[in-house]
Write an enzyme that holds these catalytic residues in place. Structure first.
Site, PDB file in Angstrom:
ATOM      1  N   GLU A  74       0.879  -1.290   0.008  1.00 49.61           N
ATOM      2  CA  GLU A  74      -0.161  -0.014  -0.115  1.00 49.61           C
ATOM      3  C   GLU A  74       0.663   1.252  -0.077  1.00 49.61           C
ATOM      4  OE1 GLU A  74      -2.495  -2.761   2.873  1.00 49.61           O
ATOM      5  OE2 GLU A  74      -0.472  -2.541   2.227  1.00 49.61           O
ATOM      6  N   GLU A  87      -9.579  -5.464   5.014  1.00 52.65           N
ATOM      7  CA  GLU A  87      -9.364  -4.209   4.156  1.00 52.65           C
ATOM      8  C   GLU A  87      -8.458  -4.711   3.202  1.00 52.65           C
ATOM      9  OE1 GLU A  87     -10.764  -0.357   3.171  1.00 52.65           O
ATOM     10  OE2 GLU A  87     -11.489  -1.888   4.566  1.00 52.65           O
ATOM     11  N   TYR A 114       1.795  -6.026  12.904  1.00 49.20           N
ATOM     12  CA  TYR A 114       0.658  -5.292  12.373  1.00 49.20           C
ATOM     13  C   TYR A 114      -0.267  -4.862  13.372  1.00 49.20           C
ATOM     14  CZ  TYR A 114      -3.427  -4.290   9.059  1.00 49.20           C
ATOM     15  OH  TYR A 114      -4.062  -3.842   8.257  1.00 49.20           O
ATOM     16  N   ASP A 133      -5.861  -8.295   6.590  1.00 53.23           N
ATOM     17  CA  ASP A 133      -6.936  -8.085   7.127  1.00 53.23           C
ATOM     18  C   ASP A 133      -7.867  -8.011   5.933  1.00 53.23           C
ATOM     19  OD1 ASP A 133      -6.684  -5.577   6.447  1.00 53.23           O
ATOM     20  OD2 ASP A 133      -6.563  -4.887   8.473  1.00 53.23           O
ATOM     21  N   ARG A 192      -3.622  -3.710  13.425  1.00 50.40           N
ATOM     22  CA  ARG A 192      -4.764  -3.896  13.725  1.00 50.40           C
ATOM     23  C   ARG A 192      -5.427  -5.456  13.747  1.00 50.40           C
ATOM     24  NH1 ARG A 192      -4.010  -0.147   9.335  1.00 50.40           N
ATOM     25  NH2 ARG A 192      -4.935   2.027   9.636  1.00 50.40           N
TER      26      ARG A 192
END
Length: 682
Positions: free
Chosen positions: A8, A99, A315, A97, A317
């Protein structure tokens, strides 16, 4: 052969490129490359005439979404498509995840990838983790994609369906949301409790006892228990037989205690054990960072993102507090090196998620790597260092021994008066040598260390005092306590809490004042309207059930189309069509006949035929009869009270409130007066 790896962010791409070396090209997608259209300008011409195009979801065709590549992402997609065409293999390495899975899916669609799309997933950006992930790829998980698509569709259906209703009934520019509105309702219900609350006065009498002085609290006189806050209801009435002392009685009790010896009637000692808290999940990290570092949830997530991308933590989240075997060994090793071999128990501690379908079974938020870097060795500074250090200490502490101590309760008698002293002694600090959990702080009286006294022993009373107090109103939420309440209720997911709080502030529904979340009049009125006409939307139980349904979609137990059909066609659509565009009205609890409403874009206070603009600077729970009169007579300047959404971000530093939104008068721990023998006050 060249393998294209897509992540990302550019900073993540740079780090991973260094770990993978030649043969790999790592590029960033800069987040999502496709989404539902944000405006009519993004709708393709062939769909522009469709009645559902602005919504972006064809509810008559199985809730088929209309995905578009935003103009801001056109260049990125074009460059990635060119690189993908030249590569022999493409690995989609977006976050692990739902998303991230959805971003990977949209990348595959936008780039025209054929065949089995391969995912490269990892939970920390270290050389070992990245090189292992490049070798152990997996197919795209379409169940996770479906769950994220369902969540996105629900949010769009609610937001685009209900928000225009609010524009007509309250004011333009407002918004409603599937989780946002339930969170707002939680805030507003607490403020309404405070608005209805009537504070009651009571006296707390204490005595300083013994040669090694300690404090004892008077419990009863002549067998009748003295009133404490739990003996009053929210209307300020005594609910039982407890004695509410007058000023004169309190002064006489102080005088009585000061001239008589004290007899130790009973000494009770009980050992206690406190286990270390679990490693951080997203929500507990946000809560503790708010309490101890004064960071908002959004600030916490922004800093954690930098730490993750820099290879410092795993990570961030996650709903799971579990540690891998590797991390457990690293935490135990770090504890032994810092505090000695006796600092860890014989067997490793295991932690499990308390929520259903913990977000794809991630690890807890912990320091990255097989060994943990000491905070001083990271090269970090400022908030990044502070947050890393918090995560490190919490992770290490989770594998350390229990805190061991003894709690002592001493019951004393001075003639007809019974007093009690409570204290605690720590025998072994255990994990607290590394980490002190600020959410577990006990009452002040519990913190004192009591001397060794024996039953039947006579002790002198060295002093006595009576403190005039008032019962405290229900406390407002802080950002940390609201996150905790939402998680406990099962509303939303930890990864969404920061954005929910930001949205509530940006819409002007609440402000952060002295670390408290204070609903505005606009927020209260929006909540009134939603509660009257969209009751399920503000029902935390209904919203929590929606989260469980999304989890079932993620696990393949529930079909996306069937669920969305039930939610929209059989529920929300009809309610939206029937909702009236009438301004909501809120009755002022403490002032009969007084109301607050919206007229011509202004928040207005009304009582009988008198009306006046009501400034957001007037704190809702302080709107008493006197303040109402000040507003209506013009003695209190109205100030800004626009219903337009605020654009001040988190709300920090926004305009002050009347009396600075201080806690309710009854919440002050220190009283205005202190009674002494002879009735003196000061």
């Amino acid at each position: 052969m060249t393998t294209l790896v897509i992540v990302e962010s550019p900073s993540k791409a740079k780090k991973i490129q260094a770990y993978l070396g030649t043969g790999y090209t790592v590029r960033a997608s800069l987040g999502h490359v496709r989404d539902l259209p944000a405006s009519r300008h993004e709708i393709p011409a062939r769909y522009a005439a469709e009645p559902w195009a602005r919504l972006g979801i064809d509810v008559q065709a199985g809730f088929r979404p209309l995905y578009v590549v935003p103009r801001s992402k056109a260049k990125v997609v074009r460059e990635l498509r060119e690189l993908a065409a030249k590569a022999t293999r493409v690995l989609l390495a977006t976050d692990p995840d739902r998303e991230g899975e959805a971003i990977a899916y949209h990348l595959a669609q936008a780039l025209g990838l054929k065949g089995d799309v391969q995912r490269m997933t990892f939970h920390e950006i270290t050389k070992d983790a990245i090189q292992t992930a490049a070798k152990r790829t997996r197919p795209l998980d379409y169940a996770l994609v479906g769950a994220q698509e369902s969540r996105r569709a629900l949010d769009r259906l609610v937001g685009y369906g209900v928000s225009p209703v609010l524009w007509g009934a309250v004011a333009p520019g407002l918004s409603a949301g599937r989780v946002q509105s339930a969170a707002l309702a939680t805030l507003c219900e607490r403020e309404l409790e405070r608005m209805r609350f009537v504070s009651a006065p009571y006296w707390r009498v204490t005595a300083t006892v013994g040669e090694e002085p300690f404090t004892a609290v008077a419990l009863s006189v002549n067998g009748r228990r003295l009133a404490t806050p739990r003996d009053f209801d929210h209307a300020g009435n005594v609910t039982g037989e407890a004695l509410v002392m007058t000023d004169e009685q309190a002064a006489k009790l102080v005088a009585y205690l000061k001239v008589r010896p004290c007899l130790v009637e009973r000494v009770e000692r009980a050992p206690f054990t406190t286990r270390p808290p679990a490693p951080f999940t997203t929500s507990t990290l946000q809560q503790e960072a708010s309490r101890s570092l004064r960071l908002s949830p959004k600030q916490t997530m922004d800093v954690a993102q930098k730490l993750y991308e820099g290879g410092f933590i795993t990570y961030m989240r996650t709903d799971s507090p579990a540690l891998s075997d590797e991390a457990t060994r690293a935490a135990r090793d770090a504890a032994e090196q810092a505090y000695g071999p006796g600092s860890v128990p014989a067997a490793p501690r295991l932690y499990a998620a308390k929520v259903k379908n913990a977000q794809e079974a991630h690890e807890a938020v912990r320091p990255a790597g097989r060994t943990f870097r000491a905070s001083a060795d990271t090269g970090l500074a400022g908030t990044e260092l502070a947050l890393y250090d918090l995560i490190l200490r919490r992770t290490v502490a989770s594998q350390m021994t229990d805190l061991l101590g003894e709690r002592t309760t001493v019951t004393l008698r001075v003639g007809a008066v019974v007093l009690q002293a409570v204290g605690r002694t720590v025998r072994d600090p255990g994990f607290t040598r590394a980490y002190q959990d600020t959410s577990e702080t006990g009452p002040d009286d519990d913190a004192q260390a009591l001397p060794d006294v024996r039953e039947g022993e006579s002790l002198p009373v060295r002093d006595a005092a009576a403190e005039h107090r008032r019962t405290p109103a229900p406390g407002r939420f802080t950002e940390a306590s609201l996150v905790r309440a939402l998680e406990k209720a099962g509303v939303g997911r930890p990864s969404t809490y920061a954005s929910i709080l930001s949205t509530i502030a940006e819409r002007g529904y609440a402000r952060v004042v002295k670390r408290q979340l204070v609903p505005t009049w606009l927020g209260l009125l929006v909540n009134v309207y939603l509660r009257e006409h969209f009751e399920r939307l503000v029902d935390v139980r209904f919203t929590a059930a929606m989260e469980e349904d999304l989890d079932r979609i993620a696990s393949g137990e529930l079909r996306r189309e069937a669920y969305l059909t039930r939610f929209w066609t059989e529920g929300l659509a009809g309610v939206i069509a029937g909702a009236p565009r009438l301004s909501p009205t809120l009755a002022v609890p403490r002032v009969p006949g007084a109301t607050v409403t919206v007229r011509s874009g202004e928040v207005v206070l009304a009582l009988g035929s008198r009306t006046a603009p009501l400034s957001e600077a007037v704190v809702p729970d302080e709107l008493t009869a006197d303040v109402v009169e000040e507003v209506l007579s013009g003695r209190l300047p109205p100030g800004p009270n626009t219903t337009a959404p605020s654009r001040r971000g988190s709300g920090r530093g926004s305009s002050g409130t009347r009396r600075s939104a201080r806690p309710h008068k009854g919440e002050a721990r220190s009283g205005k007066r202190t009674a002494r023998a002879g009735g003196r006050t000061r």
